[in-house]
Write a protein that holds these residues in place. Structure first.
Motif, PDB file in Angstrom:
ATOM      1  N   LEU A  39      -4.600  -5.428   3.257  1.00  0.00           N
ATOM      2  CA  LEU A  39      -3.443  -4.894   2.565  1.00  0.00           C
ATOM      3  C   LEU A  39      -1.977  -5.230   3.453  1.00  0.00           C
ATOM      4  O   LEU A  39      -1.142  -5.475   2.614  1.00  0.00           O
ATOM      5  N   ALA A  40      -2.327  -5.220   4.759  1.00  0.00           N
ATOM      6  CA  ALA A  40      -0.924  -5.319   5.487  1.00  0.00           C
ATOM      7  C   ALA A  40      -0.537  -6.642   5.370  1.00  0.00           C
ATOM      8  O   ALA A  40       0.569  -7.184   5.319  1.00  0.00           O
ATOM      9  N   GLU A  41      -1.617  -7.556   5.487  1.00  0.00           N
ATOM     10  CA  GLU A  41      -1.283  -9.130   5.270  1.00  0.00           C
ATOM     11  C   GLU A  41      -0.478  -9.417   4.201  1.00  0.00           C
ATOM     12  O   GLU A  41       0.193 -10.146   3.938  1.00  0.00           O
ATOM     13  N   MET A  42      -1.260  -8.697   3.031  1.00  0.00           N
ATOM     14  CA  MET A  42      -0.968  -9.090   1.458  1.00  0.00           C
ATOM     15  C   MET A  42       0.425  -8.587   1.237  1.00  0.00           C
ATOM     16  O   MET A  42       1.444  -9.266   0.851  1.00  0.00           O
ATOM     17  N   LEU A  43       1.042  -7.444   1.935  1.00  0.00           N
ATOM     18  CA  LEU A  43       2.332  -6.776   1.661  1.00  0.00           C
ATOM     19  C   LEU A  43       3.301  -7.319   2.742  1.00  0.00           C
ATOM     20  O   LEU A  43       4.457  -6.881   2.730  1.00  0.00           O
ATOM     21  N   GLY A  44       2.841  -7.829   3.780  1.00  0.00           N
ATOM     22  CA  GLY A  44       3.721  -8.293   4.960  1.00  0.00           C
ATOM     23  C   GLY A  44       4.255  -7.273   5.905  1.00  0.00           C
ATOM     24  O   GLY A  44       5.379  -7.049   6.151  1.00  0.00           O
ATOM     25  N   VAL A  45       3.320  -6.232   6.055  1.00  0.00           N
ATOM     26  CA  VAL A  45       3.801  -4.984   6.753  1.00  0.00           C
ATOM     27  C   VAL A  45       2.901  -4.699   7.804  1.00  0.00           C
ATOM     28  O   VAL A  45       1.774  -5.292   7.914  1.00  0.00           O
ATOM     29  N   SER A  46       2.952  -3.690   8.678  1.00  0.00           N
ATOM     30  CA  SER A  46       2.082  -3.433   9.740  1.00  0.00           C
ATOM     31  C   SER A  46       1.194  -2.385   9.149  1.00  0.00           C
ATOM     32  O   SER A  46       1.079  -2.185   8.012  1.00  0.00           O
ATOM     33  N   ARG A  47       0.065  -2.293   9.963  1.00  0.00           N
ATOM     34  CA  ARG A  47      -1.068  -1.376   9.573  1.00  0.00           C
ATOM     35  C   ARG A  47      -0.510   0.191   9.275  1.00  0.00           C
ATOM     36  O   ARG A  47      -0.968   0.940   8.392  1.00  0.00           O
ATOM     37  N   GLN A  48       0.267   0.396  10.141  1.00  0.00           N
ATOM     38  CA  GLN A  48       0.701   2.028  10.093  1.00  0.00           C
ATOM     39  C   GLN A  48       1.216   2.373   8.609  1.00  0.00           C
ATOM     40  O   GLN A  48       0.757   3.448   8.070  1.00  0.00           O
ATOM     41  N   PRO A  49       2.087   1.635   7.999  1.00  0.00           N
ATOM     42  CA  PRO A  49       2.522   2.074   6.846  1.00  0.00           C
ATOM     43  C   PRO A  49       1.522   2.014   5.859  1.00  0.00           C
ATOM     44  O   PRO A  49       1.411   3.003   4.688  1.00  0.00           O
ATOM     45  N   ILE A  50       0.637   1.306   6.068  1.00  0.00           N
ATOM     46  CA  ILE A  50      -0.469   1.014   5.037  1.00  0.00           C
ATOM     47  C   ILE A  50      -1.461   2.440   4.736  1.00  0.00           C
ATOM     48  O   ILE A  50      -1.731   2.785   3.995  1.00  0.00           O
ATOM     49  N   ARG A  51      -1.816   2.747   6.344  1.00  0.00           N
ATOM     50  CA  ARG A  51      -2.416   4.040   6.603  1.00  0.00           C
ATOM     51  C   ARG A  51      -1.635   5.193   5.864  1.00  0.00           C
ATOM     52  O   ARG A  51      -2.411   5.918   5.302  1.00  0.00           O
ATOM     53  N   GLU A  52      -0.368   5.482   6.011  1.00  0.00           N
ATOM     54  CA  GLU A  52       0.509   6.391   5.488  1.00  0.00           C
ATOM     55  C   GLU A  52       0.313   6.451   4.068  1.00  0.00           C
ATOM     56  O   GLU A  52       0.288   7.499   3.425  1.00  0.00           O
ATOM     57  N   ALA A  53       0.523   5.337   3.305  1.00  0.00           N
ATOM     58  CA  ALA A  53       0.547   5.077   2.205  1.00  0.00           C
ATOM     59  C   ALA A  53      -0.874   5.509   1.298  1.00  0.00           C
ATOM     60  O   ALA A  53      -0.935   5.918   0.258  1.00  0.00           O
ATOM     61  N   LEU A  54      -1.870   5.120   2.135  1.00  0.00           N
ATOM     62  CA  LEU A  54      -3.047   5.438   1.529  1.00  0.00           C
ATOM     63  C   LEU A  54      -3.602   7.003   1.811  1.00  0.00           C
ATOM     64  O   LEU A  54      -4.032   7.398   0.820  1.00  0.00           O
ATOM     65  N   GLN A  55      -2.755   7.737   2.516  1.00  0.00           N
ATOM     66  CA  GLN A  55      -2.874   8.961   2.711  1.00  0.00           C
ATOM     67  C   GLN A  55      -2.213   9.744   1.669  1.00  0.00           C
ATOM     68  O   GLN A  55      -2.788  10.544   0.893  1.00  0.00           O
ATOM     69  N   LEU A  56      -1.001   9.051   1.077  1.00  0.00           N
ATOM     70  CA  LEU A  56      -0.256   9.471   0.030  1.00  0.00           C
ATOM     71  C   LEU A  56      -0.864   9.296  -1.178  1.00  0.00           C
ATOM     72  O   LEU A  56      -1.028  10.141  -2.289  1.00  0.00           O
ATOM     73  N   LEU A  57      -1.724   8.227  -1.538  1.00  0.00           N
ATOM     74  CA  LEU A  57      -2.418   7.851  -2.387  1.00  0.00           C
ATOM     75  C   LEU A  57      -3.651   8.707  -2.734  1.00  0.00           C
ATOM     76  O   LEU A  57      -4.069   9.168  -3.756  1.00  0.00           O
ATOM     77  N   SER A  58      -4.343   9.123  -1.566  1.00  0.00           N
ATOM     78  CA  SER A  58      -5.341   9.786  -1.688  1.00  0.00           C
ATOM     79  C   SER A  58      -5.121  11.336  -1.899  1.00  0.00           C
ATOM     80  O   SER A  58      -5.951  12.054  -2.707  1.00  0.00           O
ATOM     81  N   GLY A  59      -3.864  11.934  -1.484  1.00  0.00           N
ATOM     82  CA  GLY A  59      -3.306  13.264  -1.876  1.00  0.00           C
ATOM     83  C   GLY A  59      -3.117  13.300  -3.357  1.00  0.00           C
ATOM     84  O   GLY A  59      -3.118  14.335  -4.082  1.00  0.00           O
ATOM     85  N   GLU A  60      -2.774  12.136  -4.100  1.00  0.00           N
ATOM     86  CA  GLU A  60      -2.505  11.929  -5.529  1.00  0.00           C
ATOM     87  C   GLU A  60      -3.765  11.713  -6.470  1.00  0.00           C
ATOM     88  O   GLU A  60      -3.550  11.486  -7.482  1.00  0.00           O
TER      89      GLU A  60
END
Length: 184
Positions: free
Chosen positions: A96-117
């Protein structure tokens, strides 16, 4: 000007009065008069006119940048809703980080938010997976949708006037038709 009253210092061994602050409070008779008459009395001429108080700003407020985790959250949510990330698919942070061009930390945080919803299921030691609806959840969603559509139809019938068309617009009629291959 009158000095601020002193206070007793509780830490002083004899309870001596100690001034804690060197601030001065203005007395009423110490405040200089203001206004055109006072300016004329002091300088012999009238003060220049004061500018009008500022009105509402003409430009809108500057938009603040969105945190990266929220941008990643929105991008992943769009991928899930559009079907690019299928239900049950394993979500590897590095992919996901490679696909979106970001580091893994914002991916982890976004997955936590998605899990909460409820969009993603997180399993410790196994990773994140796109949430797949169970039969019970599908039944609950269908029940809620049925209630909402029934209420919408009731409100539409109650608020219907003769000026409005009796049929939905053509764009809606086209969407409701079954494909030609269906049922053949």
């Amino acid at each position: 000007m009158v000095p601020h009253p002193t206070t007793r210092c509780s830490s002083s061994p004899h309870g001596r009065r100690v001034s804690r602050a060197r601030t001065f409070l203005p007395r009423h008779d110490d405040v200089p008069p203001s206004g055109d008459a006072a300016d004329r009395a002091r300088t012999g001429r009238a003060a220049p006119p004061r500018p009008d108080p500022p009105s509402k700003p003409a430009a809108a407020k500057i938009a603040r940048p969105v945190p990266l985790r929220e941008s990643v959250f929105e991008a992943l949510l769009e991928l899930i809703i559009s079907g690019s990330l299928r239900p049950g698919r394993h979500l590897a942070e590095s992919e996901l980080a490679e696909m979106l061009g970001v580091s893994r930390q914002p991916i982890r945080e976004a997955l936590q938010l998605l899990s909460g919803e409820g969009w993603v299921d997180l399993f410790p030691g196994h990773g994140a997976f796109v949430h797949a609806l169970t039969a019970k959840e599908a039944d609950q969603l269908l029940a809620v949708r049925t209630l909402l559509e029934a209420e919408a139809a009731r409100l539409a019938a109650r608020n219907h006037t003769e000026e409005e068309p009796a049929q939905p617009p053509p764009s809606r009629r086209r969407r409701r038709r079954a494909p030609a291959s269906f049922g053949s």
